[in-house]
Design an enzyme around this catalytic site. Structure first.
Site, short mmCIF file in Angstrom:
data_model
loop_
_atom_site.label_atom_id
_atom_site.label_comp_id
_atom_site.label_asym_id
_atom_site.label_seq_id
_atom_site.Cartn_x
_atom_site.Cartn_y
_atom_site.Cartn_z
N ASN A 1 1.53 0.99 0.14
CA ASN A 1 1.41 2.25 0.89
C ASN A 1 2.03 3.46 0.19
O ASN A 1 1.56 4.57 0.39
CB ASN A 1 1.93 2.08 2.33
CG ASN A 1 3.37 1.66 2.42
OD1 ASN A 1 3.97 1.26 1.44
ND2 ASN A 1 3.94 1.77 3.61
N CYS B 1 6.30 2.73 6.69
CA CYS B 1 7.33 1.96 7.38
C CYS B 1 8.11 2.87 8.32
O CYS B 1 8.71 2.43 9.28
CB CYS B 1 8.26 1.32 6.37
SG CYS B 1 8.90 2.51 5.17
N GLU C 1 18.33 2.34 -0.76
CA GLU C 1 17.74 2.87 -1.98
C GLU C 1 17.91 4.38 -1.99
O GLU C 1 17.82 5.02 -0.94
CB GLU C 1 16.25 2.50 -2.05
CG GLU C 1 16.05 1.00 -2.25
CD GLU C 1 14.62 0.61 -2.60
OE1 GLU C 1 13.68 1.26 -2.10
OE2 GLU C 1 14.45 -0.35 -3.36
N GLU D 1 13.69 -3.85 1.66
CA GLU D 1 13.22 -2.68 2.43
C GLU D 1 12.00 -3.16 3.18
O GLU D 1 10.93 -3.31 2.60
CB GLU D 1 12.85 -1.53 1.49
CG GLU D 1 14.02 -0.96 0.70
CD GLU D 1 14.96 -0.11 1.54
OE1 GLU D 1 14.63 0.20 2.71
OE2 GLU D 1 16.04 0.22 1.04
P1 NAP Z 1 3.50 -7.23 1.96
O1 NAP Z 1 2.26 -7.91 2.31
O2 NAP Z 1 4.78 -7.80 2.39
O3 NAP Z 1 3.47 -7.07 0.38
C1 NAP Z 1 4.46 -6.38 -0.33
C2 NAP Z 1 4.47 -6.86 -1.76
O4 NAP Z 1 4.87 -8.22 -1.80
C3 NAP Z 1 3.13 -6.80 -2.47
O5 NAP Z 1 3.34 -6.50 -3.82
C4 NAP Z 1 2.62 -8.22 -2.29
O6 NAP Z 1 1.66 -8.60 -3.24
C5 NAP Z 1 3.91 -8.99 -2.49
N1 NAP Z 1 3.89 -10.33 -1.94
C6 NAP Z 1 3.25 -10.79 -0.84
N2 NAP Z 1 3.52 -12.10 -0.66
C7 NAP Z 1 4.35 -12.47 -1.67
C8 NAP Z 1 4.98 -13.69 -2.04
N3 NAP Z 1 4.82 -14.81 -1.33
N4 NAP Z 1 5.75 -13.71 -3.14
C9 NAP Z 1 5.93 -12.60 -3.86
N5 NAP Z 1 5.36 -11.41 -3.58
C10 NAP Z 1 4.58 -11.35 -2.48
O7 NAP Z 1 3.51 -5.71 2.47
P2 NAP Z 1 2.40 -4.61 2.31
O8 NAP Z 1 1.30 -4.89 3.26
O9 NAP Z 1 2.05 -4.42 0.87
O10 NAP Z 1 3.20 -3.30 2.74
C11 NAP Z 1 3.32 -2.91 4.05
C12 NAP Z 1 4.68 -3.33 4.60
O11 NAP Z 1 5.71 -2.78 3.81
C13 NAP Z 1 4.93 -2.79 6.00
O12 NAP Z 1 5.53 -3.79 6.78
C14 NAP Z 1 5.87 -1.63 5.77
O13 NAP Z 1 6.66 -1.31 6.88
C15 NAP Z 1 6.68 -2.13 4.62
N6 NAP Z 1 7.32 -1.03 3.90
C16 NAP Z 1 8.66 -0.89 3.99
C17 NAP Z 1 9.29 0.16 3.33
C18 NAP Z 1 10.77 0.35 3.42
O14 NAP Z 1 11.31 1.09 2.59
N7 NAP Z 1 11.48 -0.26 4.35
C19 NAP Z 1 8.53 1.06 2.57
C20 NAP Z 1 7.15 0.88 2.50
C21 NAP Z 1 6.56 -0.19 3.17
P3 NAP Z 1 0.09 -8.59 -2.86
O15 NAP Z 1 -0.30 -7.18 -2.81
O16 NAP Z 1 -0.53 -9.34 -3.95
O17 NAP Z 1 -0.03 -9.28 -1.52
#
Ligand code: NAP
Length: 498
Positions: A172, A305, A479, A271
């Site tokens: 995102n 997020c 961060e 995060e």
């Molecule tokens: P996600 O599905 O958890 O994926 C995040 C990252 O982790 C991607 O690079 C993903 O790769 C990787 N990943 C997924 N499964 C993994 C595994 N088993 N082992 C290692 N890496 C793995 O999240 P998203 O859909 O990309 O992002 C949206 C989420 O991020 C939301 O929940 C949002 O709230 C959160 N977010 C939090 C913050 C914060 O600062 N707190 C900031 C931005 C977003 P792939 O793309 O290959 O699946």
């Protein structure tokens, strides 16, 4: 029901050429030890506003990915010994290059992720600022010296780089989530392997090439792109040479990575997801509250997020607030992010549109009223219109799930105590917002909210100079700000006998 009728204007005929040139400028291989190499498999990167394939990038398997950690481990001692001033100057150069090339980086981001170009430009500026901030922090890593209480020895306290880091980022904020980790890692003297989201690898690949030109030595930053995140990252996390895992993404994946990291007692920063409440008290400046809600809701088409997930308005002003917000949301042009004036770009993929559609359907089924939008749009790409729901009951699925779409879900409350109780009734604790003109209430409620960050009369909290992070299931660690670099430093105490 009001409909979003504004239409975005289209660019001149040279636009497709500009888009192709931006995509063609991005290296697409595996980046390890300063070398770009091809992998046996490749994976497509799509434009979510058309569903068309933009390009193919390396789709590394576990064996191919191993080269990235090998390179990071080999470069660690040299980078840790590089004078802080030199590390700082490399970061400063990277900052300047990003600013100079902001237009190209923004276009790449919009094409792979869909966010409006104006927001992508904002993210490039925000992302670059992390390099500027941590260039300034690299030369301010301090330590300590004291006399032992018994007077018989002296304590030296040194801060040392934690070692090779694994950095995993979401789709995102494809660039800023990377620089928010790479900046402090470089400043602290850590090497890293970064794995961007498979939906949006191009921004980080483009950044790696910028870092190369800024003078980051070979092996200090390595990039692996893959469609098999679990298979590729698990061995890297379990490898004892990896000393730190910094992850931004969903709470679900974060929890599984914490379990994995526990096997080697690896340092972690998480995060994770949020479920931000947005409180509007009757004494609020309603115009400011509406603009704040718009910013907190519509940034990134609701896919943040920090997005206002539950908008809670004191009952006496709820109707007025809902009307004004609906009017403003109805004005927002929908279209491809590259088109002038667009605010409502596409969601990341078809699954995201299905999820938002289901959440809205569930809320309406439970009695919520649709004031704007509420139905998916029939056009290519993954679009969902700006939507306003009022009278959303607490049992609606979207009150406990990250909506991750342009849907403003409004409920009401009567008293301050009730507002705080509803706001805190979630396992998440990333950010909360409140609007009030009563200073005492502002402070009281800010402290009562269970969140790592509070927007008091502000709909945006992100700033490279501020500590970003959550409590409860929204994460561990911070961060940015002064604490951002701590995540990449170990404390070593040397007891000196006299
Ligand atoms: P996600 O599905 O958890 O994926 C995040 C990252 O982790 C991607 O690079 C993903 O790769 C990787 N990943 C997924 N499964 C993994 C595994 N088993 N082992 C290692 N890496 C793995 O999240 P998203 O859909 O990309 O992002 C949206 C989420 O991020 C939301 O929940 C949002 O709230 C959160 N977010 C939090 C913050 C914060 O600062 N707190 C900031 C931005 C977003 P792939 O793309 O290959 O699946």
């Amino acid at each position: 029901m009001t409909q979003s009728t504004s239409q975005a204007t289209h660019h001149s005929a040279s636009q497709p050429d500009r888009e192709s040139a931006a995509i063609a400028s991005v290296p697409t291989g595996l980046y390890a030890g300063g070398r770009w190499s091809t992998t046996a498999r490749t994976m497509p990167v799509h434009d979510p506003s058309t569903s068309e394939v933009l390009t193919e990038v390396a789709d590394a398997g576990p064996e191919e990915a191993a080269a990235t950690l090998d390179a990071a481990a080999a470069a660690q001692a040299g980078w840790a010994a590089t004078p802080p001033r030199e590390r700082s100057e490399i970061l400063a150069r990277a900052y300047r290059l990003m600013v100079e090339e902001a237009e190209r980086l923004a276009l790449i981001m919009t094409l792979e992720m869909g966010k409006p170009l104006a927001e992508a430009r904002g993210e490039v500026a925000y992302a670059a600022e992390f390099f500027r901030w941590f260039a300034e922090e690299a030369v301010r890593i301090d330590g300590g010296y004291m006399t032992a209480p018994a007077g018989d020895s002296r304590f030296l306290v040194a801060r040392e780089p934690v070692g090779p880091c694994l950095l995993i980022t979401p789709w995102n904020f494809p660039l800023a989530m990377g620089t928010r980790k790479i900046g402090p890692a470089l400043a602290a003297g850590c090497t890293s392997v970064i794995k961007p989201a498979s939906h949006t690898p191009l921004s980080i690949l483009a950044l790696a090439e910028v870092l190369e030109r800024a003078g980051v030595p070979d092996g200090v930053v390595n990039v692996v792109t893959t469609s098999r995140s679990n298979d590729v990252m698990t061995p890297l996390i379990l490898d004892p040479r990896s000393r730190k895992l910094s992850f931004t993404g969903s709470t679900e994946v974060g929890k599984s990575l914490l379990e994995l990291a526990a096997k080697t007692v690896m340092r972690t920063s998480m995060e994770l997801g949020g479920n931000a409440p947005f409180l509007v008290f009757a004494d609020a400046d309603l115009d400011a509250a509406v603009e704040g809600a718009l910013a907190a809701k519509m940034r990134n088409i609701g896919q943040a997020c920090t997005a206002a997930n539950r908008i809670l308005v004191q009952d006496t002003v709820a109707e007025e607030f809902a009307e004004r917000l609906t009017r403003r949301m109805a004005e927002l042009p929908l279209g491809r992010g590259v088109e002038d004036g667009v605010v409502v770009g596409p969601l990341i993929n078809a699954g995201a549109v299905d999820k938002v559609t289901e959440l809205v359907g569930d809320a309406v089924g439970r009695g919520a009223r649709v004031r704007l939008g509420g139905e998916r749009i029939d056009r290519p790409g993954h679009f969902y219109p700006a939507t306003v729901l009022t009278g959303v009951p607490a049992e609606a699925e979207l009150c406990s799930t990250e909506i991750f779409g342009p849907v403003a879900a409004i409920s009401t409350f009567e008293t301050e105590e009730e507002a705080v109780a509803i706001a805190n009734d979630t396992p998440y604790g990333l950010v909360s917002y409140l609007f009030t003109t009563d200073l005492a209430r502002g402070f009281r409620v800010s402290h009562a909210l269970e969140a790592g960050m509070v927007g008091l009369n502000r709909g945006v909290v992100s700033n490279p100079a501020a500590p970003f992070g959550g409590v409860k299931e929204s994460g561990v660690g911070r961060e940015g700000g002064f604490s951002g670099i701590d995540e990449f430093l170990e404390t070593k105490y040397i007891s000196v006998g006299l």
